[in-house]
Design a protein around this motif. Sequence first.
Motif, PDB file in Angstrom:
ATOM      1  N   PRO A  90      78.851  53.544  30.290  1.00  0.00           N
ATOM      2  CA  PRO A  90      79.124  52.224  30.619  1.00  0.00           C
ATOM      3  C   PRO A  90      77.593  51.392  30.706  1.00  0.00           C
ATOM      4  CG  PRO A  90      80.348  53.231  32.435  1.00  0.00           C
ATOM      5  CD  PRO A  90      79.658  54.160  31.450  1.00  0.00           C
ATOM      6  N   VAL A  91      77.115  50.208  30.176  1.00  0.00           N
ATOM      7  CA  VAL A  91      76.173  49.626  29.752  1.00  0.00           C
ATOM      8  C   VAL A  91      76.313  48.223  30.150  1.00  0.00           C
ATOM      9  CG1 VAL A  91      74.827  50.938  28.342  1.00  0.00           C
ATOM     10  CG2 VAL A  91      76.272  49.497  27.411  1.00  0.00           C
ATOM     11  N   LEU A  92      75.510  47.256  30.516  1.00  0.00           N
ATOM     12  CA  LEU A  92      75.608  45.866  30.379  1.00  0.00           C
ATOM     13  C   LEU A  92      75.549  45.390  29.105  1.00  0.00           C
ATOM     14  CD1 LEU A  92      75.833  44.140  33.041  1.00  0.00           C
ATOM     15  CD2 LEU A  92      73.278  43.618  33.016  1.00  0.00           C
ATOM     16  N   LEU A  93      76.530  44.487  28.553  1.00  0.00           N
ATOM     17  CA  LEU A  93      76.472  44.223  27.300  1.00  0.00           C
ATOM     18  C   LEU A  93      75.202  43.451  26.719  1.00  0.00           C
ATOM     19  CD1 LEU A  93      79.519  44.671  27.819  1.00  0.00           C
ATOM     20  CD2 LEU A  93      80.047  42.626  26.371  1.00  0.00           C
ATOM     21  N   THR A  94      74.544  42.832  27.766  1.00  0.00           N
ATOM     22  CA  THR A  94      73.236  42.310  27.093  1.00  0.00           C
ATOM     23  C   THR A  94      72.164  43.390  26.626  1.00  0.00           C
ATOM     24  OG1 THR A  94      71.857  40.450  27.921  1.00  0.00           O
ATOM     25  CG2 THR A  94      71.989  42.173  29.279  1.00  0.00           C
ATOM     26  N   ASP A  95      72.475  44.540  27.350  1.00  0.00           N
ATOM     27  CA  ASP A  95      71.280  45.467  26.694  1.00  0.00           C
ATOM     28  C   ASP A  95      71.529  46.089  25.319  1.00  0.00           C
ATOM     29  OD1 ASP A  95      70.121  45.374  29.290  1.00  0.00           O
ATOM     30  OD2 ASP A  95      71.289  47.144  30.280  1.00  0.00           O
ATOM     31  N   VAL A  96      72.668  45.843  24.928  1.00  0.00           N
ATOM     32  CA  VAL A  96      72.877  46.117  23.407  1.00  0.00           C
ATOM     33  C   VAL A  96      72.990  44.982  22.470  1.00  0.00           C
ATOM     34  CG1 VAL A  96      74.794  47.133  21.952  1.00  0.00           C
ATOM     35  CG2 VAL A  96      74.268  48.227  24.474  1.00  0.00           C
ATOM     36  N   LEU A  97      73.494  43.555  23.068  1.00  0.00           N
ATOM     37  CA  LEU A  97      73.738  42.590  22.163  1.00  0.00           C
ATOM     38  C   LEU A  97      72.308  41.707  22.144  1.00  0.00           C
ATOM     39  CD1 LEU A  97      77.404  41.594  23.207  1.00  0.00           C
ATOM     40  CD2 LEU A  97      76.577  42.900  21.365  1.00  0.00           C
ATOM     41  N   TYR A  98      71.970  41.826  23.067  1.00  0.00           N
ATOM     42  CA  TYR A  98      70.645  40.878  23.233  1.00  0.00           C
ATOM     43  C   TYR A  98      69.181  41.344  23.184  1.00  0.00           C
ATOM     44  CZ  TYR A  98      73.439  36.658  23.976  1.00  0.00           C
ATOM     45  OH  TYR A  98      74.450  35.729  24.043  1.00  0.00           O
ATOM     46  N   THR A  99      69.126  42.396  24.148  1.00  0.00           N
ATOM     47  CA  THR A  99      67.937  43.088  24.327  1.00  0.00           C
ATOM     48  C   THR A  99      66.985  43.700  23.030  1.00  0.00           C
ATOM     49  OG1 THR A  99      68.492  43.497  26.411  1.00  0.00           O
ATOM     50  CG2 THR A  99      66.317  44.692  25.768  1.00  0.00           C
ATOM     51  N   PRO A 100      67.803  44.418  21.933  1.00  0.00           N
ATOM     52  CA  PRO A 100      67.184  45.149  21.042  1.00  0.00           C
ATOM     53  C   PRO A 100      66.394  44.076  20.069  1.00  0.00           C
ATOM     54  CG  PRO A 100      69.288  46.051  21.432  1.00  0.00           C
ATOM     55  CD  PRO A 100      69.301  44.763  22.159  1.00  0.00           C
ATOM     56  N   ALA A 101      65.683  44.651  19.316  1.00  0.00           N
ATOM     57  CA  ALA A 101      65.050  43.767  18.403  1.00  0.00           C
ATOM     58  C   ALA A 101      65.924  43.953  17.223  1.00  0.00           C
ATOM     59  CB  ALA A 101      63.692  44.650  17.604  1.00  0.00           C
ATOM     60  N   HIS A 102      66.032  42.608  16.332  1.00  0.00           N
ATOM     61  CA  HIS A 102      67.022  42.528  15.061  1.00  0.00           C
ATOM     62  C   HIS A 102      68.480  42.700  15.831  1.00  0.00           C
ATOM     63  CE1 HIS A 102      68.204  41.384  11.397  1.00  0.00           C
ATOM     64  NE2 HIS A 102      68.787  42.592  10.984  1.00  0.00           N
ATOM     65  N   SER A 103      68.712  41.979  17.109  1.00  0.00           N
ATOM     66  CA  SER A 103      69.972  42.412  17.692  1.00  0.00           C
ATOM     67  C   SER A 103      71.153  41.364  16.970  1.00  0.00           C
ATOM     68  CB  SER A 103      69.833  41.725  19.166  1.00  0.00           C
ATOM     69  OG  SER A 103      69.870  40.240  19.058  1.00  0.00           O
ATOM     70  N   LEU A 104      72.287  41.893  17.332  1.00  0.00           N
ATOM     71  CA  LEU A 104      73.385  41.097  16.823  1.00  0.00           C
ATOM     72  C   LEU A 104      73.529  39.773  16.697  1.00  0.00           C
ATOM     73  CD1 LEU A 104      76.171  41.994  14.844  1.00  0.00           C
ATOM     74  CD2 LEU A 104      77.325  41.656  17.299  1.00  0.00           C
ATOM     75  N   ILE A 105      73.081  39.517  17.879  1.00  0.00           N
ATOM     76  CA  ILE A 105      72.861  37.909  18.170  1.00  0.00           C
ATOM     77  C   ILE A 105      71.917  37.355  17.262  1.00  0.00           C
ATOM     78  CG2 ILE A 105      72.405  36.125  19.670  1.00  0.00           C
ATOM     79  CD1 ILE A 105      74.900  37.978  20.120  1.00  0.00           C
ATOM     80  N   ASP A 106      70.505  38.039  17.044  1.00  0.00           N
ATOM     81  CA  ASP A 106      69.633  37.521  16.150  1.00  0.00           C
ATOM     82  C   ASP A 106      70.252  37.602  14.558  1.00  0.00           C
ATOM     83  OD1 ASP A 106      67.736  37.634  18.011  1.00  0.00           O
ATOM     84  OD2 ASP A 106      66.961  39.380  17.275  1.00  0.00           O
TER      85      ASP A 106
END
Lengths: 280, 280, 280, 280
Positions: free
Chosen positions: C11-27
């Motif tokens: 389990p992870v907080l979604l933000t750690d996968v969706l927002y935090t990484p460089a070139h994230s999905l949101i980017d």
Amino acid sequence: MCRWLAYHGSPVLLTDVLYTPAHSLIDQSLHSELGAEPTNGDGFGIGWYDDAPVPGVFRSIEPAWNDANLRELAAHVRSPLFFAHIRAAIGSAVQQTNCHPFRHGRWLWMHNGFIDGYAMLRRDLILAVDEALFPEIKGQADSEVLFYLALTFGLEEDPPEAVARAIGFVEACGHRRGVQHPFQGTIATTDGTSLWAFRYASDGHARSLFFSRDIRAIRQLAPDRKNLLEVSDNTRLVVSEPIGDLPAAWVEMPEASYGVLGEGGERLLPFSPKVPEPAR
Amino acid sequence: MCRWLAYHGSPVLLTDVLYTPAHSLIDQSLHSELGAEPTNGDGFGIGWYDDAPVPGVFRSIEPAWNDANLRELAAHVRSPLFFAHIRAAIGSAVQQTNCHPFRHGRWLWMHNGFIDGYAMLRRDLILAVDEALFPEIKGQADSEVLFYLALTFGLEEDPPEAVARAIGFVEACGHRRGVQHPFQGTIATTDGTSLWAFRYASDGHARSLFFSRDIRAIRQLAPDRKNLLEVSDNTRLVVSEPIGDLPAAWVEMPEASYGVLGEGGERLLPFSPKVPEPAR
Amino acid sequence: MCRWLAYHGSPVLLTDVLYTPAHSLIDQSLHSELGAEPTNGDGFGIGWYDDAPVPGVFRSIEPAWNDANLRELAAHVRSPLFFAHIRAAIGSAVQQTNCHPFRHGRWLWMHNGFIDGYAMLRRDLILAVDEALFPEIKGQADSEVLFYLALTFGLEEDPPEAVARAIGFVEACGHRRGVQHPFQGTIATTDGTSLWAFRYASDGHARSLFFSRDIRAIRQLAPDRKNLLEVSDNTRLVVSEPIGDLPAAWVEMPEASYGVLGEGGERLLPFSPKVPEPAR
Amino acid sequence: MCRWLAYHGSPVLLTDVLYTPAHSLIDQSLHSELGAEPTNGDGFGIGWYDDAPVPGVFRSIEPAWNDANLRELAAHVRSPLFFAHIRAAIGSAVQQTNCHPFRHGRWLWMHNGFIDGYAMLRRDLILAVDEALFPEIKGQADSEVLFYLALTFGLEEDPPEAVARAIGFVEACGHRRGVQHPFQGTIATTDGTSLWAFRYASDGHARSLFFSRDIRAIRQLAPDRKNLLEVSDNTRLVVSEPIGDLPAAWVEMPEASYGVLGEGGERLLPFSPKVPEPAR
């Protein structure tokens, strides 16, 4: 940051200006070439004049490129003078009250650019807005506050003077708070008769702005374009970046200048901010 | 004008409080009985606490009754302390930044009612907001400004005192501008641990507010309700109008009073505005 | 056309996968590099599993990059298995019912790509959907019909077989109507335990698809990344295009293949469509 | 379920019909008196004719009562023939593609009511739609399918016959599946010249429908109303429930009847569904 277009001339269907041309403003919402960002998808707005006492304004938070209602309106609204604006938000929320153009009585206003350090300066700026105008501020955008500053400084009497004082005031506030280059951008405003377009940045590198050449000269460039025959000789477009496929039809407006289109003909003049006298 | 609900107790799935009961808050968005209007369809918001450093906030401009996302969230979010608010707009735009609850750090705030003469008073009120807090004001709602006034007057240190000073300040500003009864409404605020609920109106006729009786007493009223066994003894609801089908489960909060729920137990106390000292 | 991401692990907080990484999905909603279009601004959706009987789904027609509610949810929802999808619409309307992921019971489904000639084929395709499932089709997207075809062909019993038959059926329908290359794309589906990801195109040039390497190998690539220590050894991401700044952490899935993640370990297998027997 | 209004006469500004009258259609979005529900807040739409080749359509999922764009449009669009519809959704999603009026070429269509058992019947109904029209179905509403059935049965040639066959077909499908009273409602349709309005329910208790009396008679009722002098003698309104404050200006359309307004004068005729011959 944003892209805009202002049309002044003989009445046309909005769709013929907003959708039909190659690299149209609607295309630019997805693929701008000269903007700070290729995408301008944070809402849009149009404002148009007809025989009603105030101009119509239609604003939406959807990206312009797939807004079904904008496409419908553009196919049914005919106007001799209209503004269109597509937004790339920086900081303030994506909501209709932050979408351009802004309206006060018969006046419309739109802006591409920003006030640097705005979060810090906002309080100083809105305090300088005339108390009678203050309740009309409906959103949070820097561009809207700039409009109400210009109105406070006499936009309805002398637009170039009022815009010079509004930007001068922004610069003065910014400098006092340590912002080096407080203003950036291009502005269009109109009272429904004349149109004023400004290009200026505190750092000397303002967002691009273009106006179309005399329509008679453009007709010579492209003698086979029927639509060029249908518009009047005094028709002009002012745009953040050229639309259509005739690069020679466009002239870039110089840095620190403004243009006027209207009944008294056309003028292109230098622009510089004025530090306003201590307010009322 | 609006309807709201605050839950404080053992963790529950939001849907069990927001959707399941008869005459639920979601039903009240379409069919309120005690509100100034039967329909509260101008957006909604929820705020909830979990183990994250700040509470979550979900706000939308759609009517709550048919918002698919709210239904999804409510079926998946479990919380020991949450706020829900449905809005009937009066004057300010239907946009997310005007939806309750408002948030500052770990604090949430919601309001049912209005500041009378707000268009005229807004400038005076926001000028009194602490300059450091000023940039956090994102919308145009009177309720949001009231929150920032309360924060300015020390909400984080002494909520009842700060709310008394904020409302007192609103009344003083209003009276100075000729508004007879400047404040109307009920307010809920929380720091994620304790919950404060206020009921007050300048004219002595405040919007309705109810809190649920001690859960042990409610269990005796309805011994067959399993869900009443699942929540802790100290669970309480505060609502604009009762939900569910046990009228005896609710006590109306008196005019000019406030209640506190929290670790130090529960209290119900009289409330009266204080005219704040001349601001910093 | 679209971009998607599937997470399967601890389990992870979604933000750690969706927002935090460089070139994230949101980017990537604003600046995709490998997509058919740089902008994926026509809505988005997430689907996640927790202890509720069915997965949660949150879908919106706003661009993901500036959706305040998505940001809130991502900061508060923790899940061991979730899908995220950003949409670039081609043809069908921008509305929540056309946003991925689609859900049936405990199953989720998302797709990047298209059915060529869909306007012409839609009638044939929806007619082949099981009559009992038919009323669940809520939107107009080709991807949703494909999901219901796969369910009709037994997705809940044998996902690879059902997807092979669904795509085979699409190809057969397309060829019958003169469409040369009827299917294009990548698909992810899950029952909340295992995850299946498919890459296939009728013309042999499918949209890109990547899965993350064994997390133990990635830890050796970047021994100083604390977040890599926090997730379990069997954690995997499957994405339309890599996120983060460790290119070596990703392996491209081959054309015409599918992968399975789940309790029985991991497999990568060849994929080819099957022409289904004449339907029931 | 919904409320609608159709205007046929001399050109007027939409606002004079939609907003100005007492108990206007926009008021009815919040406070309908004769509808199945007082609130019709699940989106709205308008369709209007001008000199463009197809009518304009503006549809939104916001409640009509506070939609700023609708207010703007209504103040600027002038038309001799327009439809307006406010929706109370029952079952299908709140999305623009489910909002009335629906359009095909120069035809508009709107409906107040429902097809009973629609989830069960939808498949049978859309299968009966002409394959060439099928791709135009963009939403999920029963009213849209009914429109495409009527088009399939010849709406463009003989509207009363086509509507009779469409409703007859719905009834036949419903009865075959055990639905006792399959159809309920009122319908308006137009080709931009004539206007047809239908009132019918399988159970003999159709939703209310009213048309305005001859304008010369209304002028005698209220000789001091200037706006009544400005419209032509052949101007008529057809509405779900009366607007304005002159009850005597309205006549209720009888059960199982339809009316025609157009160049050939006005007629009120009985209506009964026809079971269509087995489809092509």
